[in-house]
Design a protein around this motif. Sequence first.
Motif, mmCIF file in Angstrom:
data_model
loop_
_atom_site.group_PDB
_atom_site.id
_atom_site.type_symbol
_atom_site.label_atom_id
_atom_site.label_comp_id
_atom_site.label_asym_id
_atom_site.label_seq_id
_atom_site.Cartn_x
_atom_site.Cartn_y
_atom_site.Cartn_z
ATOM 1 N N PRO A 97 1.037 -1.407 -0.387
ATOM 2 C CA PRO A 97 0.260 -0.503 -0.463
ATOM 3 C C PRO A 97 0.992 0.692 -0.153
ATOM 4 O O PRO A 97 1.877 1.172 0.520
ATOM 5 C CB PRO A 97 -1.151 0.314 1.538
ATOM 6 C CG PRO A 97 -0.623 -1.644 1.663
ATOM 7 C CD PRO A 97 0.441 -2.459 0.591
ATOM 8 N N THR A 102 -9.048 -4.926 1.407
ATOM 9 C CA THR A 102 -7.774 -5.212 0.701
ATOM 10 C C THR A 102 -6.826 -7.460 1.034
ATOM 11 O O THR A 102 -7.978 -7.757 0.862
ATOM 12 C CB THR A 102 -6.598 -4.444 1.720
ATOM 13 O OG1 THR A 102 -6.011 -4.721 1.981
ATOM 14 C CG2 THR A 102 -6.987 -3.024 1.472
ATOM 15 N N HIS A 132 -6.708 -8.922 5.475
ATOM 16 C CA HIS A 132 -7.992 -9.530 4.904
ATOM 17 C C HIS A 132 -8.194 -10.677 5.770
ATOM 18 O O HIS A 132 -9.003 -10.782 6.166
ATOM 19 C CB HIS A 132 -7.300 -10.139 3.526
ATOM 20 C CG HIS A 132 -8.700 -10.994 2.890
ATOM 21 N ND1 HIS A 132 -9.584 -10.408 2.610
ATOM 22 C CD2 HIS A 132 -8.204 -11.976 2.807
ATOM 23 C CE1 HIS A 132 -10.226 -10.855 2.497
ATOM 24 N NE2 HIS A 132 -9.788 -12.420 2.451
#
Length: 298
Positions: free
Chosen positions: A13, A145, A151
């Motif tokens: 990210p 995500t 997750h």
Amino acid sequence: MSSYYGRPVLKEPVWKVPDVPAYLYLGGMAGASSSMALLAGLTGRQRLARTGRLAAAVGATASVGALVHDLGRPMRFLNMLRVVKLTSPLSVGSWILAPFSGLAGAAAASDVTGLLPVPGRAAGVVAGVLAPAMTTYTAVLLADTAVPGWHEAYRELPFVFAGSAVASAGAVGMVSAPAESAPARRMAVSGSVLELAASRRMEGRLGLAAEAYRTGRAGMVLRAARAATAVGAGLALLAGRSRAAGIAAGACLTLGSIATRYGVFEAGRETARDPRYVVDPQRERLRERESAGRGEVH
């Protein structure tokens, strides 16, 4: 194990520090503070209600500012409001954050200035109704995500964030409205217990990804967060008899809540960097399916 050319399987990210951890903390604190304000107003604790409204307005506004700074341009945030897509946590989250911020700001402005009291109270009520979603939607955003550390934590992460938010709002109430702080103390203790219990359960269920929560920078920060939260909850029990204990409890709980958000953020980024967190669980699931298939054949 290694990946092709030693490169990560997932793209890490690109969210920036401190923008996104600040956005996660401020939004949660604002949501829980709005709930505190609504309940305090209904029970006649006007000083605590004003504290909650101001904390909700400042926190929500600062949260939007942190998000916009991370995005780079304000128009990128406004573009997320062009449509409502119920299957997209990002779209739903944007439509929680935007109206909540406006309503919380209107409620606080009316309280401070004395202008338009009826619309101001109505805005506060609606913001209080939206508050539970405000405290937890960021956890859903992370869990939606492909990052393994987020997750795989989809069941417990909303409870971790909710508990942390409630504890941080309780901290604000204890420090700013000591004469009416009994409900804030209860919020601080109950939120801390929820956060610590959910964090423990989350790490116990995560499997390989739990390693990222226990080692490295994320592990160090999360251990400090748990210690600060536990100490803050203990001091909150004494805050009714000691102003100094209330201030110390508020500082510890605030520090713990900020550290929790940053630790979760950093743990997720670590699981995106290291391909082992992606590939090893996939191989394990494949072996389980193959074993189950052979069992059915026999």
